[in-house]
Design an enzyme around this catalytic site. Structure first.
Site, PDB file in Angstrom:
ATOM      1  N   CYS A  26      40.385  38.532  24.101  1.00 14.74           N
ATOM      2  CA  CYS A  26      40.241  39.390  23.247  1.00 14.74           C
ATOM      3  C   CYS A  26      38.931  40.434  22.683  1.00 14.74           C
ATOM      4  O   CYS A  26      38.936  40.343  24.487  1.00 14.74           O
ATOM      5  CB  CYS A  26      40.622  39.104  21.565  1.00 14.74           C
ATOM      6  SG  CYS A  26      39.668  37.361  21.811  1.00 14.74           S
ATOM      7  N   HIS A 544      34.250  37.019  50.017  1.00  8.68           N
ATOM      8  CA  HIS A 544      35.924  37.528  49.398  1.00  8.68           C
ATOM      9  C   HIS A 544      36.751  37.905  50.610  1.00  8.68           C
ATOM     10  O   HIS A 544      37.429  38.809  51.174  1.00  8.68           O
ATOM     11  CB  HIS A 544      36.058  38.159  48.534  1.00  8.68           C
ATOM     12  CG  HIS A 544      37.388  38.188  47.991  1.00  8.68           C
ATOM     13  ND1 HIS A 544      38.404  38.719  48.093  1.00  8.68           N
ATOM     14  CD2 HIS A 544      37.868  37.185  46.844  1.00  8.68           C
ATOM     15  CE1 HIS A 544      39.440  37.704  47.886  1.00  8.68           C
ATOM     16  NE2 HIS A 544      39.088  37.763  46.288  1.00  8.68           N
TER      17      HIS A 544
END
Length: 621
Positions: A26, A544
């Protein structure tokens, strides 16, 4: 804040990717649905840089971040593949917990749209108040329907979020919402004649801006869809399942679910109106004082159905909005008083910044980072919230636009009542003055200069001094052999935009990843596709391997180090099968990121088109 390292620490301390059913966010917090909350390390999470606090309510495990939550969320989702990780058992939750979790999960995703439209309405109210807009002009007409869009088509938004939360097909849910909002249905209802379908009466009701009917319909839809999936023959399932779902749900919603939801909504709105008429001062006082605890538990979102149902009836909110407004001001006032009184320079800056944020309507940083931490300022917040809440309740203060309540959104309290805004502003002054004075009177135990995380801070400050003063420049060598690419050219927005930090990418031709510098392994991700290294020279590195390779869940990867291991440049970290990974359709492009790039003057990458392990790759100044 280093968003990537913060996200990595959070993921590790909530139990890793395998313990996460789903995660959303939120305005200020990450909201996890964990398979087992007992696995999460609350104390350690509270000490992670960038984390303000943690809370658990309604089946959600909440990590409070503050204004940077969106960036942390992006980094978190880059590291994990939560939607498809269902190997671990899910802990069974109580019915009340499940209900609160469902309500919160349905309303949280649609709040940004509602807040955006509410602010459009607030701007239009200001323009109208000062006679800056032609009420009969096209500008006013267009601005009005833009501001109304999220509320008028609220069933559509709720259909989408409810379908996601209840694991129903979003297309089916939106179609049922479309049935309720179709102009032809509205024309039938307004014609004044009885409406029937299949010989059964269709109860007249208005579904624009409604809440309960569509949530009820999507809940039943989730079961009907499962039924159709189970009993439709495989050969014709692709056409029979949609037919069964729509053929059952459309009439059922029109004849039964829609009217039931509308009637329930009307009763809820009437109940809210009754309470507001006879004890509005008490309700606002309770909300003003209790709102900190609602935020701590995340239960403030469970008030959504009450607020939206009442708003659909009256176009104002006099239940939650006024109490929330004075509470937010109280949080800001307490944090400001702390900022003035504290002797801790670092904490003073935190208190000042969170005070401003709270006054503007975002209170979690002030609540968790300052007032709850010191305890006594929170008592002052409750006192100020109750006193100011009773005032705004006595004078019937209401808001005409929903969303965040704070100084910046005071125009939302412009209504047909000419004194409404004045009383809202007076309520803010009362909340601020009472809370500020009470904070000074009650006092608080100051945070010492070294803080409660002295060891952590000393380690951090030492690294910072080494980075800035002790090293003029240092080099990272290539951890892979292959083709070199600029970050901006790769097919991943988080890396390509530099949001994760500066760096470069390599498309490996050999499946060996080695350390680009000496240091400590700071993170090894459970799926073995990514690794973090804290170099001896202060650089925080993230490597990554491939794009979206998290979905392989460690298949075709072999890790040779563990978190906490000390490595030197050239040490083997991970082996991976390039052919097998490529055969499954994955892009092997591997970003090498300096996640704390902002701590350095510059990060300069090689201009070579191809590179071999051990060659100079990045210069950090």
């Amino acid at each position: 804040m280093k968003h990537e390292s913060t996200a990595a620490e959070i993921l590790k301390l909530v139990g890793g990717e395998k313990n996460v059913d789903s995660v959303t966010h939120c305005a200020t917090r990450l909201r996890f649905n964990l398979k087992d909350e007992k696995v999460a390390n609350n104390d350690a999470l509270k000490n992670v840089q960038g984390v303000v606090g943690v809370a658990s309510s309604g089946g959600q495990y909440q990590v409070i971040i503050g204004n940077e939550v969106n960036n942390v969320y992006k980094a978190l989702t880059q590291l994990g593949n939560f939607a498809t990780n269902n190997d671990a058992p899910t802990v069974k939750k109580g019915k009340l917990t499940t209900l609160l979790d469902t309500i919160s999960g349905i309303f949280t995703p649609i709040l940004p749209a509602m807040i955006g439209c509410a602010m459009i309405k607030a701007v239009l109210l200001i323009l109208k108040t000062f006679d800056l807009v032609d009420l009969d002009g096209q500008f006013n007409t267009i601005m009005t329907f833009i501001g109304d869009a999220a509320y008028y088509f609220l069933p559509m938004l709720l259909a989408w979020s409810a379908a996601v939360k209840l694991k129903a097909n979003v297309g089916f849910a939106l179609t049922i919402a479309g049935v309720l909002l179709h102009p032809a249905l509205g024309a039938l209802m307004s014609a004044g004649k009885p409406v029937a379908f299949l010989g059964l009466p269709v109860t007249p009701a208005t579904y624009t801006s409604s809440v309960i009917p569509i949530i009820l319909a999507v809940w039943i839809l989730s079961y009907v869809e499962r039924f159709a999936e189970k009993y439709s023959p495989s050969v014709i399932k692709s056409i029979l399942k949609p037919l069964i779902v729509i053929l059952i749900m459309a009439p059922l919603t029109l004849i039964v679910l829609g009217p039931i939801g509308a009637i329930a909504g009307n009763y809820l709105a009437s109940g809210v109106s009754f309470v507001n008429t006879h004890a509005g001062w008490l309700v606002s006082g309770i909300i003003g004082g209790a709102f900190p605890f609602l935020i701590m538990t995340g239960m403030h979102y469970s008030l959504g159905p009450v607020v939206l149902t009442a708003y659909a009836q009256t176009k104002t909110d006099s239940i939650v909005g006024p109490g929330m407004l004075v509470h937010n001001i109280s949080q800001g006032a307490a944090a400001l008083a702390v900022a003035i009184r504290t002797k801790n320079k670092a904490f003073k800056q935190v208190a000042y910044s969170t005070s401003i944020t709270a006054l503007l309507g975002i209170t979690e940083p002030a609540l968790f980072g300052v007032n709850l931490r010191l305890k006594k300022p929170l008592i002052a917040v409750i006192i100020g919230g109750v006193v100011a809440g009773v005032y705004v309740g006595l004078f019937g203060v209401a808001r005409s636009a929903l969303g965040i309540a704070g100084i910046a959104t005071l125009p939302a309290f412009i209504t047909d009542h000419p004194w409404n805004l004045v009383h809202a502003a007076i309520g803010c002054v009362i909340a601020f003055v009472v809370t500020f004075i009470m904070t000074l009177i009650l006092g608080f135990e100051d945070v010492p200069e070294d803080g409660k995380n002295q060891a952590t801070q000393e380690k951090t400050s030492t690294n910072d001094r080494t980075t800035v003063a002790g090293v003029s420049e240092h080099v990272l060598t290539a951890p892979l052999t292959g083709k070199v690419l600029e970050l901006s050219t790769i097919n991943d927005e988080a890396f390509a935009t530099g949001a994760m930090g500066k760096g470069i990418a390599i498309v490996p031709t050999i499946g060996k990843l080695v350390a680009p510098a000496g240091g400590v392994v700071s993170a090894v991700f459970p799926t073995s596709h990514a690794i973090g290294i804290s170099s001896n020279d202060g650089a925080e590195l993230l490597i990554h391997i491939g794009m979206n390779t998290v979905k392989l869940k460690g298949e075709h990867f072999k890790v040779h180090v563990q978190e906490g291991d000390t490595v030197k440049a050239g040490d083997l970290l991970i082996e991976f099968d390039t052919n097998a990974i490529a055969a499954k359709g994955y892009d092997l492009t591997t970003p090498i990121i300096v996640t704390n790039s902002d701590d350095f003057v510059d990060v300069i990458t090689t201009d070579k088109e191809s590179i071999t392990i051990g060659e100079n790759l990045i210069k950090i100044i």
